[in-house]
Each structure stands twice: as structure tokens, then as C-alpha cells.
Design a protein around this motif. Structure first.
Motif, PDB file in Angstrom:
ATOM      1  N   GLN A 322      48.318  -4.601  39.977  1.00  0.00           N
ATOM      2  CA  GLN A 322      47.840  -3.277  39.567  1.00  0.00           C
ATOM      3  C   GLN A 322      46.719  -3.356  38.535  1.00  0.00           C
ATOM      4  O   GLN A 322      46.103  -2.336  38.205  1.00  0.00           O
ATOM      5  CB  GLN A 322      48.994  -2.443  39.012  1.00  0.00           C
ATOM      6  N   GLY A 323      46.445  -4.559  38.010  1.00  0.00           N
ATOM      7  CA  GLY A 323      45.347  -4.706  37.056  1.00  0.00           C
ATOM      8  C   GLY A 323      45.826  -5.132  35.684  1.00  0.00           C
ATOM      9  O   GLY A 323      47.018  -5.072  35.363  1.00  0.00           O
ATOM     10  N   GLU A 324      44.887  -5.571  34.860  1.00  0.00           N
ATOM     11  CA  GLU A 324      45.182  -6.056  33.525  1.00  0.00           C
ATOM     12  C   GLU A 324      45.761  -4.933  32.656  1.00  0.00           C
ATOM     13  O   GLU A 324      45.171  -3.869  32.501  1.00  0.00           O
ATOM     14  CB  GLU A 324      43.889  -6.594  32.880  1.00  0.00           C
ATOM     15  N   ALA A 326      47.977  -2.750  33.073  1.00  0.00           N
ATOM     16  CA  ALA A 326      48.204  -1.441  33.697  1.00  0.00           C
ATOM     17  C   ALA A 326      49.681  -1.082  33.652  1.00  0.00           C
ATOM     18  O   ALA A 326      50.053   0.058  33.367  1.00  0.00           O
ATOM     19  CB  ALA A 326      47.708  -1.438  35.136  1.00  0.00           C
TER      20      ALA A 326
END
Length: 420
Positions: A322-324, A326
Motif C-alpha cells: 500500500q506504500g511507505e 500508509a
């Protein structure tokens, strides 16, 4: 027109214990969240050019380890002082007079209400009187409202109080009182603290009774948005608007995943990913601290218990996708139920029958913790020991034994009611 902000329960520098045991936990973000949320409060006050700020207790989480907590708060008050914004605050149970041993002088724009008796203060330049009293001790069992003065005529009266009202689940009962007793004072607005979820208990025309909640949720019991209320009072000295303002920088959420009828692991991961995406979208750029709870009757019940480390790794991988920063998974809780027929399994073979009979006996026999568990508790860290003791309380024992049963049956080769 008068505009003020009602905030409470900042719990600046709340320790958030036990983060080190979570591999990959964003410790710096989580530990700094209460400060950043409070900075958001101060910036909001400056940006909106409010007339004053009221804080309804528990500014701190407890006694300061050093002076850095006090210096941080003082710096934020100085920012408001530069803008000519006064602050009125009371002590709650976490920052009662008997709790905070270190002291720092504060800028002249800050008024801290007495902890010995209720007092009333006029807001310079505005037809406003604020009534309040702080906690002298951590535990205040008496009704403080009884000593609050009656409203001052031709003024907008605000009551500042740290209270549990008639009681709230998960909160100690402090300064108990009723909504009727609050209304009888004739104040236009009661700014309450202590309860960590924001709530408007009562709204006009005679009196608004409002909990601000805390500025930043601190664990999975404090889910959803946290912030403060922006209050507008019209020229007739009546509340015109009470508007919610979000301040939190970390959004705690419980993601409940119903696995009823789900048989494939890929489907489970798909449901979890969908829930993550939704939570991240709702958090609007904040880090999501998520507790994942699996529910429902599923053939995967045993696997979820027996192979928890593998499942955890899979879910952490989905969180990484889902991303850094997140989303961070704080805990995975399995509250599913099996779909196998225990009576049928007992007739499968002698070993399974003996195991089931033994588990059933352990389930129905009351008593203390097993000796083996008592011995283990002596060497466990305190935070782990508390969780084990809770799991073996009488109210939790049935659930714990069902979990043990699922793991053992899975190990015996049982899956979804069929032997392998």
C-alpha cells in the motif's frame, strides 16, 4: 460574533508502551503523534484567528520524565501568545495537581483554573465568562458541578469540566454528574473532557454539552477521527455552530474481516487488501494503525491459529504493497469459528477422541491457571504476562480453549471437517 476551540485529552508524550515488540512498527511516527496532533491544534487556532482556546483536562499523560514535555507545551502556548489568543485549561486525572511534580512558568496568555475550588474568569474583550475547576488528585469521586456558580447574566457562560458524567465503559468514574445538573447551571456551553471519543451529549437552545474526545487516538480502542470542536457564538450570545475539526496524524482502525464461507487463502487476502485500501482512503493521508480481526465460520479456522506467523507475514506483505507508512498492522486477532462436527471427529480414531475428551474436561473445570502456565508467567515480561492472565480469566477461558482445540485438530490433520 465569538469563536473558540474546545479541546481535551491531548495526553502529550503518552508513552505507547510495547511498540518495540512489533517488528517494523513506525515507532517514531507513533511516539510523536500526540505532539504533532497538538501542534495541529495550535496551528488551527492561529489560522482561524479564534478568540480563545479551552482545554478540558489531561493535557499531559502523567508526570513528566524530564522538562522536555513542559517545554514543548510552553512553546506552543507562546505561539498563541504572539497572536493574542488566550488559553483556559483545567487539570484532569492524568495531570492532577498531585501527579505532576515538575513545574514551569507559563506565558501570560494561559490561565490554569484552581484545583481547590471552582472559579470564574472573564475573557478580556468579550462578553464571556468561563467557570472551571481542575483535579487536585488523580481520583476525584465527588460531584464537582455542585460547587460551580450559577451563570452570569448577559454573558456567554462556559463550563469547563473533566468528568465521566454518569459513567462510560473503559473510563474511570471521576467527577460524576448528570446532564440535568449541568443544564441547571444555565451555561450556554459545557466543554467536557475525560471521554476519548468526541460526542455531543446535548445541543441548544438552553445548553450544549459536548465531549471533545482526545486530539490523537492512542490505541485500537480509540478508533476513527480525533480532534476538537470549533464553536461559534452569535451576537445574541447563543451557540450558532459547533463544527468538528480533525487533528490526528495517525488513524486507528479495526478492520473486521468476515470469513463466513471463505475456503481459499487467496480470497482471504483479497478481502484484507480491500479493507486496507478503504481504510487508507478514509484516513486522507494519515498513517493507518490497523487491528485486523477475522470473524465468521470458516474451514480456515484451524490454519489461522496454527500458522499465524505465516498469515501475519502475508498480511504484512499486503500492507507493504500500500506504500511507505500508509498502513501498519498493530495486531491480528482470530475470532473465527470452525465448521467441523466434533461428535463425528471423535469417532474417527482413538487419538482424536482422547484429545477431544481432554479438551472438553479442561473447558468445563473451573479453577486457577494450570501449574505449567503459572511457571511460565514468572519469566514473562509484564505486558505479555497481563495478556496471558487475561486470556485465562474465567470469562475468556472458553474462547482460549476453543483456540487450543482448533490448533490441535489442525495438527492432527483435520481441515474443514475432513481428515487429510
Amino acid at each position: 460574533m465569538i469563536r473558540f476551540i474546545h479541546a481535551a485529552d491531548a495526553h502529550i508524550d503518552s508513552p505507547l508502551k510495547g511498540l518495540e515488540v512489533h517488528d517494523g512498527a513506525p515507532v517514531d511516527v507513533l511516539r510523536g503523534a500526540t505532539r504533532r496532533a497538538f501542534e495541529n491544534l495550535i496551528q488551527l487556532a492561529i489560522d482561524e484567528h479564534i478568540d480563545f482556546l479551552v482545554i478540558a483536562g489531561d493535557l499531559y499523560d502523567g508526570d513528566w520524565k524530564d522538562y522536555s514535555t513542559g517545554l514543548f507545551f510552553r512553546r506552543q502556548m507562546a505561539r498563541l501568545d504572539e497572536q493574542g489568543i488566550p488559553v483556559y485549561l483545567i487539570a484532569g486525572n492524568h495531570d492532577a495537581a498531585s501527579v505532576i511534580s515538575k513545574k514551569l512558568s507559563l506565558p501570560e496568555n494561559v490561565h490554569v483554573f484552581s484545583t481547590r475550588a471552582a472559579e470564574s474568569v472573564e475573557v478580556v474583550g468579550h462578553p464571556v465568562v468561563i467557570h472551571g475547576r481542575g483535579f487536585p488528585n488523580r481520583a476525584v469521586p465527588e460531584n464537582l458541578v455542585l460547587e460551580y456558580p450559577a451563570s452570569v447574566p448577559n454573558k456567554f457562560n462556559i463550563g469547563l469540566l473533566h468528568t465521566s458524567l454518569t459513567g462510560r465503559t473503559g473510563h474511570d468514574t471521576y467527577a460524576p454528574c448528570s446532564e440535568t445538573e449541568l443544564r441547571q447551571k444555565g451555561y450556554g456551553y459545557w466543554a467536557l473532557g475525560h471521554i476519548h471519543q468526541p460526542e455531543i451529549m446535548s445541543q441548544g437552545p438552553d445548553s450544549w454539552i459536548v465531549f471533545a474526545g482526545n486530539c490523537q487516538g492512542r490505541d485500537a480502542r480509540e478508533v476513527g477521527p480525533h480532534g476538537c470542536w470549533m464553536v461559534t457564538v452569535n451576537d445574541s450570545l447563543e451557540v450558532d455552530n459547533v463544527e468538528w475539526q480533525e487533528l490526528d496524524v495517525v488513524r486507528w482502525q479495526v478492520l473486521e474481516i468476515n470469513l463466513t464461507g471463505v475456503t481459499a487463502e487467496a480470497e482471504v487476502l483479497g478481502h484484507v487488501t480491500k479493507a486496507m485500501v478503504s481504510a487508507i482512503r478514509e484516513a486522507a493521508g494519515r498513517l493507518v494503525a490497523a487491528r485486523i480481526v477475522f470473524t465468521g465460520a470458516t474451514p480456515l479456522h484451524g490454519s489461522l491459529h496454527r500458522e499465524m506467523h505465516r498469515w501475519q507475514a502475508e498480511l504484512l506483505g499486503r500492507a507493504q504493497d500500500q506504500g511507505e507508512e500508509a498502513i501498519w498492522i498493530e495486531r491480528i486477532k482470530v475470532a473465527t469459528s470452525p465448521v467441523y462436527d466434533l461428535a463425528q471427529l471423535a469417532e474417527r480414531d482413538a487419538l482424536t477422541k482422547i484429545v477431544l475428551q481432554t479438551l472438553e474436561q479442561a473447558r468445563i473445570e473451573p479453577g486457577n491457571l494450570p501449574d505449567e502456565i503459572k511457571e511460565m508467567l514468572d519469566i514473562l515480561p509484564p505486558e505479555v504476562r497481563c495478556e496471558v492472565e487475561f486470556d485465562w480469566e474465567e470469562s475468556q477461558r472458553l474462547t482460549t480453549m476453543e483456540d487450543v482445540q482448533a490448533i490441535i485438530l489442525e495438527a492432527l490433520g483435520t481441515k474443514g471437517g475432513q481428515s487429510s
